[in-house]
Write a protein that holds these residues in place. Structure first.
Motif, PDB file in Angstrom:
ATOM      1  N   ASN A  53     -31.220   9.791 -29.085  1.00 35.90           N
ATOM      2  CA  ASN A  53     -32.320  10.436 -29.794  1.00 35.90           C
ATOM      3  C   ASN A  53     -32.068  10.665 -31.280  1.00 35.90           C
ATOM      4  OD1 ASN A  53     -34.078  11.101 -27.408  1.00 35.90           O
ATOM      5  ND2 ASN A  53     -32.169  12.053 -26.780  1.00 35.90           N
ATOM      6  N   VAL A  54     -31.132   9.946 -31.884  1.00 36.82           N
ATOM      7  CA  VAL A  54     -30.846  10.154 -33.301  1.00 36.82           C
ATOM      8  C   VAL A  54     -31.227   8.926 -34.125  1.00 36.82           C
ATOM      9  CG1 VAL A  54     -28.996  11.813 -32.836  1.00 36.82           C
ATOM     10  CG2 VAL A  54     -28.430   9.410 -33.168  1.00 36.82           C
ATOM     11  N   SER A  55     -31.186   9.106 -35.417  1.00 33.03           N
ATOM     12  CA  SER A  55     -31.549   8.034 -36.341  1.00 33.03           C
ATOM     13  C   SER A  55     -30.410   7.025 -36.497  1.00 33.03           C
ATOM     14  CB  SER A  55     -31.866   8.637 -37.712  1.00 33.03           C
ATOM     15  OG  SER A  55     -30.686   9.209 -38.259  1.00 33.03           O
ATOM     16  N   GLU A  93     -24.370  18.612 -35.828  1.00 28.34           N
ATOM     17  CA  GLU A  93     -25.279  17.800 -36.644  1.00 28.34           C
ATOM     18  C   GLU A  93     -26.003  16.771 -35.773  1.00 28.34           C
ATOM     19  OE1 GLU A  93     -25.123  14.852 -40.549  1.00 28.34           O
ATOM     20  OE2 GLU A  93     -23.327  15.935 -39.959  1.00 28.34           O
ATOM     21  N   ALA A  96     -28.616  18.679 -33.760  1.00 29.18           N
ATOM     22  CA  ALA A  96     -29.750  19.080 -34.603  1.00 29.18           C
ATOM     23  C   ALA A  96     -30.653  17.883 -34.889  1.00 29.18           C
ATOM     24  CB  ALA A  96     -29.249  19.702 -35.898  1.00 29.18           C
ATOM     25  N   THR A  97     -30.051  16.739 -35.187  1.00 28.05           N
ATOM     26  CA  THR A  97     -30.827  15.534 -35.461  1.00 28.05           C
ATOM     27  C   THR A  97     -31.569  15.071 -34.213  1.00 28.05           C
ATOM     28  OG1 THR A  97     -29.244  14.873 -37.154  1.00 28.05           O
ATOM     29  CG2 THR A  97     -30.693  13.158 -36.309  1.00 28.05           C
ATOM     30  N   GLU A  99     -32.564  16.930 -31.751  1.00 32.39           N
ATOM     31  CA  GLU A  99     -33.645  17.888 -31.504  1.00 32.39           C
ATOM     32  C   GLU A  99     -34.830  17.618 -32.441  1.00 32.39           C
ATOM     33  OE1 GLU A  99     -34.126  22.677 -30.852  1.00 32.39           O
ATOM     34  OE2 GLU A  99     -32.630  21.981 -32.282  1.00 32.39           O
ATOM     35  N   GLN A 100     -34.557  17.244 -33.687  1.00 39.67           N
ATOM     36  CA  GLN A 100     -35.629  16.937 -34.637  1.00 39.67           C
ATOM     37  C   GLN A 100     -36.392  15.677 -34.241  1.00 39.67           C
ATOM     38  OE1 GLN A 100     -33.517  16.604 -38.331  1.00 39.67           O
ATOM     39  NE2 GLN A 100     -33.740  18.773 -38.816  1.00 39.67           N
ATOM     40  N   HIS A 101     -35.657  14.661 -33.799  1.00 43.26           N
ATOM     41  CA  HIS A 101     -36.288  13.386 -33.455  1.00 43.26           C
ATOM     42  C   HIS A 101     -36.961  13.411 -32.091  1.00 43.26           C
ATOM     43  CE1 HIS A 101     -34.111  11.940 -36.910  1.00 43.26           C
ATOM     44  NE2 HIS A 101     -34.634  10.747 -36.779  1.00 43.26           N
ATOM     45  N   HIS A 102     -36.485  14.270 -31.201  1.00 45.01           N
ATOM     46  CA  HIS A 102     -37.020  14.317 -29.839  1.00 45.01           C
ATOM     47  C   HIS A 102     -36.933  15.760 -29.327  1.00 45.01           C
ATOM     48  CE1 HIS A 102     -38.063  12.956 -25.844  1.00 45.01           C
ATOM     49  NE2 HIS A 102     -36.953  13.473 -25.356  1.00 45.01           N
ATOM     50  N   PRO A 103     -37.947  16.578 -29.603  1.00 47.36           N
ATOM     51  CA  PRO A 103     -37.898  17.991 -29.196  1.00 47.36           C
ATOM     52  C   PRO A 103     -37.643  18.195 -27.701  1.00 47.36           C
ATOM     53  CG  PRO A 103     -39.721  17.626 -30.700  1.00 47.36           C
ATOM     54  CD  PRO A 103     -39.150  16.270 -30.368  1.00 47.36           C
TER      55      PRO A 103
END
Length: 118
Positions: A53-55, A93, A96-97, A99-103
């Protein structure tokens, strides 16, 4: 001998307080804390769930820390040994990333880790 039981309404404030304290801990710190109490395979499993789920930038950053961690199909997949090389701040980190990309990752992780540690 008599046993006195408190009514449900007497416990309600303490249960509500405990729940709000639990919710007050941000997801990244919860993940970092969970990893400290988990075995290496559990750590790798958890980090792998987050990595989905991260960039791409986050994956590149992590590769700079631990080296190549892709599987035969080119998907991100850390080993237990690599998971142990990731510092807690970087795990936070990543969390957090994710969670931002996939709540929905918070609920996904909660259901996956249920029963891991006490």
């Amino acid at each position: 001998m008599t046993i006195d039981f408190a009514s449900d309404t007497e416990h309600a404030p303490s249960v509500k307080e405990a729940a709000s304290l639990h919710q007050a801990v941000p997801f990244p710190q919860t993940i970092s804390s969970l990893l400290l109490r988990s075995d290496p395979q559990q750590c790798a499993d958890l980090i792998n769930q987050l990595l989905v789920n991260v960039s791409p930038e986050m994956l590149t950053s992590l590769a700079g820390s631990i080296g190549d961690f892709t599987d035969a199909q080119g998907q991100p997949r850390v080993t237990p040994e690599q998971a142990g090389q990731i510092p807690p701040a970087q795990v936070e980190e990543i969390a957090a990333t994710a969670e931002q990309h996939h709540p929905g990752v918070v609920e996904q992780i909660q259901s996956h880790t249920l029963g891991w540690v006490s």
